[in-house]
Design a protein around this motif. Structure first.
Motif, PDB file in Angstrom:
ATOM      1  N   ALA A 200      32.901   3.683  36.993  1.00 29.27           N
ATOM      2  CA  ALA A 200      31.958   2.939  37.818  1.00 29.27           C
ATOM      3  C   ALA A 200      31.959   1.494  37.360  1.00 29.27           C
ATOM      4  O   ALA A 200      31.665   1.211  36.214  1.00 29.27           O
ATOM      5  N   ARG A 201      32.349   0.581  38.252  1.00 27.70           N
ATOM      6  CA  ARG A 201      32.433  -0.822  37.893  1.00 27.70           C
ATOM      7  C   ARG A 201      31.228  -1.558  38.466  1.00 27.70           C
ATOM      8  O   ARG A 201      30.983  -1.547  39.662  1.00 27.70           O
ATOM      9  N   ARG A 206      22.163   0.748  36.623  1.00 30.46           N
ATOM     10  CA  ARG A 206      21.644   0.800  37.988  1.00 30.46           C
ATOM     11  C   ARG A 206      21.974   2.145  38.634  1.00 30.46           C
ATOM     12  O   ARG A 206      21.181   2.676  39.414  1.00 30.46           O
ATOM     13  N   VAL A 207      23.137   2.673  38.301  1.00 31.64           N
ATOM     14  CA  VAL A 207      23.507   3.991  38.818  1.00 31.64           C
ATOM     15  C   VAL A 207      22.576   5.058  38.250  1.00 31.64           C
ATOM     16  O   VAL A 207      22.111   5.950  38.967  1.00 31.64           O
ATOM     17  N   VAL A 208      22.290   4.973  36.961  1.00 26.12           N
ATOM     18  CA  VAL A 208      21.381   5.929  36.332  1.00 26.12           C
ATOM     19  C   VAL A 208      19.994   5.839  36.964  1.00 26.12           C
ATOM     20  O   VAL A 208      19.355   6.866  37.254  1.00 26.12           O
ATOM     21  N   GLY A 347      27.918   7.943  28.549  1.00 26.64           N
ATOM     22  CA  GLY A 347      27.187   7.291  27.468  1.00 26.64           C
ATOM     23  C   GLY A 347      25.841   6.770  27.922  1.00 26.64           C
ATOM     24  O   GLY A 347      24.820   6.971  27.253  1.00 26.64           O
ATOM     25  N   ARG A 348      25.809   6.102  29.070  1.00 26.54           N
ATOM     26  CA  ARG A 348      24.548   5.553  29.580  1.00 26.54           C
ATOM     27  C   ARG A 348      23.575   6.666  29.956  1.00 26.54           C
ATOM     28  O   ARG A 348      22.368   6.578  29.702  1.00 26.54           O
ATOM     29  N   TYR A 349      24.101   7.703  30.583  1.00 31.36           N
ATOM     30  CA  TYR A 349      23.231   8.820  30.981  1.00 31.36           C
ATOM     31  C   TYR A 349      22.604   9.489  29.751  1.00 31.36           C
ATOM     32  O   TYR A 349      21.391   9.758  29.713  1.00 31.36           O
TER      33      TYR A 349
END
Length: 423
Positions: A200-201, A206-208, A347-349
């Protein structure tokens, strides 16, 4: 004992590192405040303030580690954090002034808070299917066993070496992280990303933030995690202040929790995978047992039977029910977060999920002590309500999360390709 047999390359090294880490932490963590007071010569209130502030900074660093994991990989991040933790703990004996103490405490807090999402991402890289649930249970069991063993070893060291024993425990803890990092370096590199899970670029957090089912999972975990913090921050105050139990007996409650989790955590998790049809139901069952245990504590505080033996029996019975709930909830909810996280932003999730644990442990002491001043039963009623609500949210998530994240799908046989729809 088939649930203990390694299932993928590098599992022995990974699990051994977790065990070494736990023993080292067990030698050090229970004596940390005494050690800080001995080395720095600072008053305990000031030490507590420094640890609180650096702990909050460590929580703020958790989202950053999610970015690092997604950019450089979980393996590199995990090993780097082992090194940071090892060096920072080894430097604690040198922190004999306030500025040095603040710097070392800050490095330690950041390394400790950031480590869990990196480790969970690494487990998700290496394991598939129900192997992730098994590793979640095994790592928690090893952590409990290691903490107990480390505490016992440190007690002997301090008793025989005197004040120098505190320095020895700090150095051994630092060495344990470095040893665990070496073991982690013996694990294989992560498999290549699947074409079905593109990077995801420009999305990032923001996606999370737009993933409502995953954020619901985070909220559910926050509600249940408040109950986890109750064992360490609420139970001692409640037992001595409201039930008037002798302080010397409190160790039996922690010993019961540690021993049961260490010895039965893995087989109970294996039983849950056979008896429940989904991770959400297993986690909901564990949260429901939490609610029952907390209501039992409130009832014990209402009845207050005469005599220490009856009070202790009631207290330990409630702790036992809570412990069974913990063994059901933790592996299932942890694996659920891993499977619900898309590979490209894992990682972000997982950092977002970890924030729910950190926030619960940060809020718990303040909330509990405030309610205790009003009525000793109120904190237990609160965590019973939050655990029950968390269980309901888990059940609602069953149809909103991906099916292969919710269901207990066995890990693929060696040499066969794994499904990557949600991994």
């Amino acid at each position: 004992m088939s649930f203990l047999r390694p299932r993928f390359p590098g599992e022995r090294a990974l699990v051994s590192g977790i065990a070494v880490d736990a023993v080292g932490s067990g030698m050090y963590v229970p004596f940390s405040l005494v050690f800080f007071a001995h080395v720095t010569g600072l008053p305990l209130p000031l030490i507590g303030l420094v640890l609180t502030v650096t702990g909050l900074v460590g929580i703020a660093a958790v989202p950053l580690v999610g970015i690092v994991v997604d950019r450089f990989g979980a393996r590199v991040t995990q090993i780097s954090l082992y090194v940071v933790r090892g060096v920072s703990f080894a430097c604690f004996p040198l922190a004999d002034t306030l500025p040095l103490f603040v710097v070392v405490a800050l490095l330690t807090s950041v390394g400790t808070r950031a480590f869990r999402p990196a480790q969970d991402a690494r487990l998700a890289e290496l394991a598939e299917g129900t192997d992730r649930d098994r590793l979640q249970a095994l790592s928690r069991s090893l952590s409990n066993a290691g903490l107990g063993a480390g505490t016992l070893i440190a007690s002997v060291v301090i008793a025989t070496a005197g004040d120098f024993g505190y320095t020895v425990t700090a150095w051994v803890n630092g060495a344990s992280f470095l040893a665990a990092g070496f073991l982690a370096s013996r694990t294989p590199a992560a498999p290549p990303r699947a074409p079905a899970a593109p990077r995801a670029r420009g999305g990032g957090y923001r996606v999370v933030a737009k993933d409502r089912p995953f954020l619901t999972l985070v909220c559910a975990n926050l509600l249940v995690a408040l109950g986890f913090s109750a064992l360490t921050s609420l139970l001692p105050l409640y037992a001595t202040g409201w039930l008037d139990l002798p302080e010397g007996l409190l160790g039996s409650a922690f010993l019961l929790n540690t021993v049961v989790c260490a010895t039965l955590g893995v087989p109970v998790a294996a039983l849950a995978r056979r008896r429940f049809t989904s991770r959400t139901r297993a986690a909901a069952a564990g949260a429901a047992l939490f609610a029952v245990a907390f209501l039992a504590q409130a009832a014990l505080g209402t009845v207050r039977p005469d005599g220490v033996p009856l009070l202790m029996a009631g207290l330990l019975g409630a702790v036992l029910v809570m412990t069974v709930g913990e063994m059901l909830y933790s592996p299932s909810s942890g694996a659920l977060s891993q499977f619900a996280a898309p590979q490209s932003l894992r990682g972000r999730y997982l950092a977002t999920y970890q924030l729910s644990w950190s926030l619960a442990y940060a809020l718990g002491p303040t909330v509990f002590t405030s309610l205790l001043t009003v009525d000793g039963r109120l904190p237990w009623l609160l965590v019973a309500a939050t655990a029950a609500l968390g269980a309901l949210l888990m059940l609602r998530l069953e149809r909103r999360l991906p099916a292969d994240a919710v269901a207990f799908v066995p890990a693929p046989a060696p040499g066969k390709p794994a499904s990557t729809a949600t991994a």
